[in-house]
Design a protein around this motif. Structure first.
Motif, mmCIF file in Angstrom:
data_model
loop_
_atom_site.group_PDB
_atom_site.id
_atom_site.type_symbol
_atom_site.label_atom_id
_atom_site.label_comp_id
_atom_site.label_asym_id
_atom_site.label_seq_id
_atom_site.Cartn_x
_atom_site.Cartn_y
_atom_site.Cartn_z
ATOM 1 N N UNK A 79 0.835 -1.197 0.000
ATOM 2 C CA UNK A 79 0.000 0.000 0.000
ATOM 3 C C UNK A 79 0.869 1.246 0.000
ATOM 4 N N UNK A 80 0.414 2.259 -0.724
ATOM 5 C CA UNK A 80 1.114 3.534 -0.809
ATOM 6 C C UNK A 80 0.090 4.649 -0.638
ATOM 7 N N UNK A 81 0.539 5.781 -0.091
ATOM 8 C CA UNK A 81 -0.405 6.885 0.140
ATOM 9 C C UNK A 81 -0.588 7.760 -1.097
ATOM 10 N N UNK A 82 0.355 7.684 -2.052
ATOM 11 C CA UNK A 82 0.242 8.505 -3.258
ATOM 12 C C UNK A 82 1.099 7.901 -4.383
ATOM 13 N N UNK A 83 1.044 8.554 -5.533
ATOM 14 C CA UNK A 83 1.769 8.070 -6.723
ATOM 15 C C UNK A 83 3.270 7.974 -6.456
ATOM 16 N N UNK A 84 3.859 9.007 -5.858
ATOM 17 C CA UNK A 84 5.317 8.990 -5.669
ATOM 18 C C UNK A 84 5.743 7.853 -4.745
ATOM 19 N N UNK A 85 4.961 7.572 -3.713
ATOM 20 C CA UNK A 85 5.293 6.452 -2.833
ATOM 21 C C UNK A 85 5.127 5.118 -3.565
ATOM 22 N N UNK A 86 4.096 5.014 -4.386
ATOM 23 C CA UNK A 86 3.883 3.793 -5.172
ATOM 24 C C UNK A 86 5.058 3.551 -6.116
ATOM 25 N N UNK A 87 5.498 4.600 -6.805
ATOM 26 C CA UNK A 87 6.629 4.459 -7.719
ATOM 27 C C UNK A 87 7.907 4.117 -6.965
ATOM 28 N N UNK A 88 8.079 4.668 -5.769
ATOM 29 C CA UNK A 88 9.257 4.356 -4.957
ATOM 30 C C UNK A 88 9.253 2.883 -4.544
ATOM 31 N N UNK A 89 8.083 2.371 -4.159
ATOM 32 C CA UNK A 89 7.984 0.954 -3.789
ATOM 33 C C UNK A 89 8.383 0.048 -4.956
ATOM 34 N N UNK A 90 8.095 0.505 -6.175
ATOM 35 C CA UNK A 90 8.361 -0.306 -7.370
ATOM 36 C C UNK A 90 9.625 0.132 -8.097
ATOM 37 N N UNK A 91 10.500 0.833 -7.411
ATOM 38 C CA UNK A 91 11.689 1.399 -8.078
ATOM 39 C C UNK A 91 12.584 0.338 -8.708
ATOM 40 N N UNK A 92 12.546 -0.888 -8.213
ATOM 41 C CA UNK A 92 13.371 -1.947 -8.791
ATOM 42 C C UNK A 92 12.735 -2.662 -9.967
ATOM 43 N N UNK A 93 11.505 -2.327 -10.282
ATOM 44 C CA UNK A 93 10.775 -2.981 -11.384
ATOM 45 C C UNK A 93 11.028 -2.235 -12.695
ATOM 46 N N UNK A 94 11.225 -2.976 -13.775
ATOM 47 C CA UNK A 94 11.434 -2.315 -15.070
ATOM 48 C C UNK A 94 10.116 -2.016 -15.784
ATOM 49 N N UNK A 95 9.099 -2.878 -15.615
ATOM 50 C CA UNK A 95 7.816 -2.693 -16.292
ATOM 51 C C UNK A 95 6.705 -2.645 -15.252
#
Length: 167
Positions: A79-95
């Motif tokens: 779970x993430x509170x906003x877009x930037x946190x969501x993108x940070x959680x997935x920073x290691x994902x390429x797609x």
């Protein structure tokens, strides 16, 4: 490698994407296409989209944007509170695939590298809409038309758009 963000959605010609937190159509071949394109990839979506009765979840990794995460989460779900946190959680994902809903699409559209956008050839009633976007910013890389049949009340086109690079 740079993270690639892909919006994936189906919308009617009048931009409707939902009605009462469900899809306003049943298109089995479009869902098969969705599963093939997104297999093994991470998803970002809003809470209502995640909780929708006809929601499709990643068997790999789901990041849900919500201000009220549940005490006990579901498997493969963060779970993430906003877009930037969501993108940070997935920073290691390429797609990473963005599944909506409307406000998530609105926020992610400027960041998206590709859109897998199915156009349902109908005007349907709805209460959730895909954001208006400028087709001049995108190249249509492929389009596959599917006519009506016993399993599909609407014809549709499964389109892949790739963002044009700045000149």
């Amino acid at each position: 490698m740079k993270q690639q963000l892909y919006i994936i959605a189906a919308m009617a010609e009048n931009h409707v994407i939902g009605l009462n937190n469900s899809l306003p159509w049943h298109l089995p071949d479009e869902w098969a296409h969705f599963r093939k394109v997104t297999a093994g990839k991470a998803f970002i979506m809003g809470r209502k989209s995640f909780e929708a009765p006809d929601a499709l979840h990643s068997e790999y990794r789901n990041v849900i944007i919500t201000s009220n995460p549940p005490a006990a989460g579901e498997p493969r779900t963060e779970y993430a509170k906003d877009i930037s946190e969501a993108l940070a959680l997935l920073s290691g994902e390429t797609d990473v695939f963005v599944l909506g809903g409307a406000s998530i699409f609105q926020q992610m559209l400027p960041l998206a590298d590709r859109m897998y956008l199915t156009i349902v050839h109908a005007q349907v009633a709805g209460d959730a809409y895909f954001p208006v976007f400028d087709l001049a910013d995108w190249d249509l890389a492929s389009s596959e038309f599917h006519g009506t049949d016993d399993d599909h009340a609407y014809s549709f086109s499964m389109n892949l758009y790739i963002r044009k690079q700045p000149a």
